[in-house]
Design an enzyme around this catalytic site. Structure first.
Site, PDB file in Angstrom:
ATOM      1  N   THR A 231       0.842  -1.197   0.000  1.00  0.00           N
ATOM      2  CA  THR A 231       0.000   0.000   0.000  1.00  0.00           C
ATOM      3  C   THR A 231       0.874   1.242   0.000  1.00  0.00           C
ATOM      4  OG1 THR A 231      -1.529   1.441   1.197  1.00  0.00           O
ATOM      5  CG2 THR A 231      -0.391  -0.148   2.537  1.00  0.00           C
TER       6      THR A 231
ATOM      7  N   ASP B 192      -0.007   3.772   1.401  1.00  0.00           N
ATOM      8  CA  ASP B 192      -0.309   4.457   2.669  1.00  0.00           C
ATOM      9  C   ASP B 192       0.663   4.101   3.803  1.00  0.00           C
ATOM     10  OD1 ASP B 192      -2.542   5.370   1.291  1.00  0.00           O
ATOM     11  OD2 ASP B 192      -3.855   3.818   2.116  1.00  0.00           O
TER      12      ASP B 192
ATOM     13  N   ARG C 200      -0.311   6.877  -7.007  1.00  0.00           N
ATOM     14  CA  ARG C 200      -0.383   5.423  -7.069  1.00  0.00           C
ATOM     15  C   ARG C 200       0.081   4.851  -8.398  1.00  0.00           C
ATOM     16  NH1 ARG C 200      -6.212   3.725  -4.806  1.00  0.00           N
ATOM     17  NH2 ARG C 200      -6.374   2.773  -6.853  1.00  0.00           N
TER      18      ARG C 200
HETATM   19  O1  F6P Z   1      -5.077   2.682   0.072  1.00  0.00           O
HETATM   20  C1  F6P Z   1      -4.604   3.372  -1.006  1.00  0.00           C
HETATM   21  C2  F6P Z   1      -5.530   4.488  -1.351  1.00  0.00           C
HETATM   22  O2  F6P Z   1      -4.990   5.100  -2.495  1.00  0.00           O
HETATM   23  C3  F6P Z   1      -5.802   5.496  -0.249  1.00  0.00           C
HETATM   24  O3  F6P Z   1      -4.713   6.362  -0.043  1.00  0.00           O
HETATM   25  C4  F6P Z   1      -7.067   6.127  -0.747  1.00  0.00           C
HETATM   26  O4  F6P Z   1      -7.839   6.652   0.305  1.00  0.00           O
HETATM   27  C5  F6P Z   1      -7.779   4.974  -1.370  1.00  0.00           C
HETATM   28  O5  F6P Z   1      -6.816   4.016  -1.708  1.00  0.00           O
HETATM   29  C6  F6P Z   1      -8.558   5.321  -2.610  1.00  0.00           C
HETATM   30  O6  F6P Z   1      -9.274   4.205  -2.988  1.00  0.00           O
HETATM   31  P1  F6P Z   1     -10.005   3.989  -4.393  1.00  0.00           P
HETATM   32  O7  F6P Z   1      -8.960   3.489  -5.349  1.00  0.00           O
HETATM   33  O8  F6P Z   1     -11.017   2.927  -4.098  1.00  0.00           O
HETATM   34  O9  F6P Z   1     -10.575   5.296  -4.803  1.00  0.00           O
END
Ligand code: F6P
Length: 356
Positions: free
Chosen positions: A135, A137, A290
């Site tokens: 992750t 995070d 990401r």
């Molecule tokens: O866990 C990784 C993350 O990018 C978080 O930082 C963020 O809150 C979440 O996923 C966003 O999720 P999604 O891809 O479901 O919008």
């Protein structure tokens, strides 16, 4: 340590990626396939789109050709989803059936708290599972670092550097909203590296007045611009409320009970401008944190994790997750990943020396 069985000879293992994607997933897949085929002479089945693919029996055989050239690629060649099998009709039963049908001896689940949480439940239902912590995070317990985090903080740091020059030229306050869910790892690490003037994180709810005071003091000492880094999960304190309030994009929860965070940057930016009179802009970094190629550090960590995951399978150490402790890759109980790892406040103290 739970030693279920010693495994000798030929095996067929499955690998899947679940939850939000992150840089380094392909490096883990590559390492798992390479170690399995070249070292152990095992077969590897790639399950498509996380648990959703396991429920449907959707897979592809991963050979050396399939993993050739994927090391620097962002995302995941297997696809991912936020599917929770325990929220699907007969989800766990269908996964067990498919694993049996495909002759899978063990599964390597690469994911965050949600994916590892499902793997742990399936392990308790009798499926041989090994976890790999991913992750951006960095909020998983049991490990010092997850892969993906280093790439995310490098992207965020570069963005903060770039925002500095435009903030300075226009004499503006720029609020930079970063990801991180309910922890401030990305905000603190990128904020220190990028020289942020204020960093706001979920671990320390904040009052807007205090943020404005810091910015005003900075302007009083001759600085005509400021950079405020705010984590998406940071909390506003209001009179008589010690927990603070979250800003969400969507209050509806997903299959794992998560709301969609985001939007705090704009709320905060408007308040700063209104209260200080300084022209303020907001930059939400979002999914660029990401995407794309992993850093060298993440490629190495992901590769070490993938190799170690195969070793755990080889030794029958199921219900375990690979983890980084200091500079060593070790095995911890999967359960440990489920405890949220918060930012070390000693590091936040260091960051705050540079506020204002
Ligand atoms: O866990 C990784 C993350 O990018 C978080 O930082 C963020 O809150 C979440 O996923 C966003 O999720 P999604 O891809 O479901 O919008």
């Amino acid at each position: 340590m739970i030693l279920l069985k010693e495994v000798d000879g030929h095996m067929r293992i499955a690998v899947l990626t679940g939850g939000g994607d992150c840089p380094g997933l392909n490096a883990v897949i590559r390492a798992v396939v390479r170690k399995s085929i070249m070292h152990y002479d095992w077969e590897v089945y790639g399950i498509k789109n996380g648990w959703a693919g396991y429920i449907k029996g959707d897979y592809e055989v991963l050979d050396l050709d399939k993993i050739s050239g994927i090391l620097p690629k962002g995302g995941t060649i297997l696809g991912t989803s936020r599917t929770n099998p325990f929220k699907q009709e007969s989800g766990p039963e269908r996964i067990k059936e498919n694993a049996e049908k495909l002759g899978i001896d063990a599964t390597v689940a690469i994911g965050g708290e949600d994916t590892i949480g499902v793997a742990y439940k399936l392990f308790k239902l009798g499926m041989p599972m090994v976890g790999v912590p991913k992750t951006i995070d960095n909020d998983l317990g049991g490990t010092d670092y997850t892969f993906g985090f280093d790439t995310a903080i490098n992207i965020a740091t570069e963005a903060i550097d770039r925002l500095h020059t435009t903030a300075e030229s226009h004499h503006r306050v720029i609020v930079v909203e970063v990801m991180g869910r309910h922890t401030g790892w990305i905000a603190v690490w990128a904020g220190i590296a990028g020289g942020a003037d204020v960093i706001l994180i979920p671990e320390k709810p904040f009052r807007v007045e205090d943020v404005c005071d810091v910015i005003k003091r900075r302007h009083e000492r001759g600085k005509s611009f400021s950079i405020v880094v705010v984590a998406e999960g940071a909390r506003f304190l209001t009179e008589g409320d010690s927990d603070g309030s979250l800003i969400v994009q969507d209050a509806q929860v997903d299959e794992f009970g998560h709301v969609r965070l985001g939007g705090i940057g704009n709320v905060l930016g408007r308040e700063i401008e209104r209260r200080t009179g300084f022209e303020t802009r907001v930059s939400v970094l979002g999914y660029v944190q990401r995407g794309g190629t992993p850093t060298a550090a993440d490629r190495v960590l992901a590769t070490r994790y993938g190799v170690k995951a195969c070793e755990l399978v080889k030794h029958g150490e199921f219900g375990k997750m690979v983890a980084l402790k200091g500079n060593k890759i070790i095995a911890v109980d999967m359960e440990q990943a489920l405890e949220m790892k918060k930012v070390d406040m000693d590091v936040y103290e260091i960051a705050s020396l540079f506020f204002g």
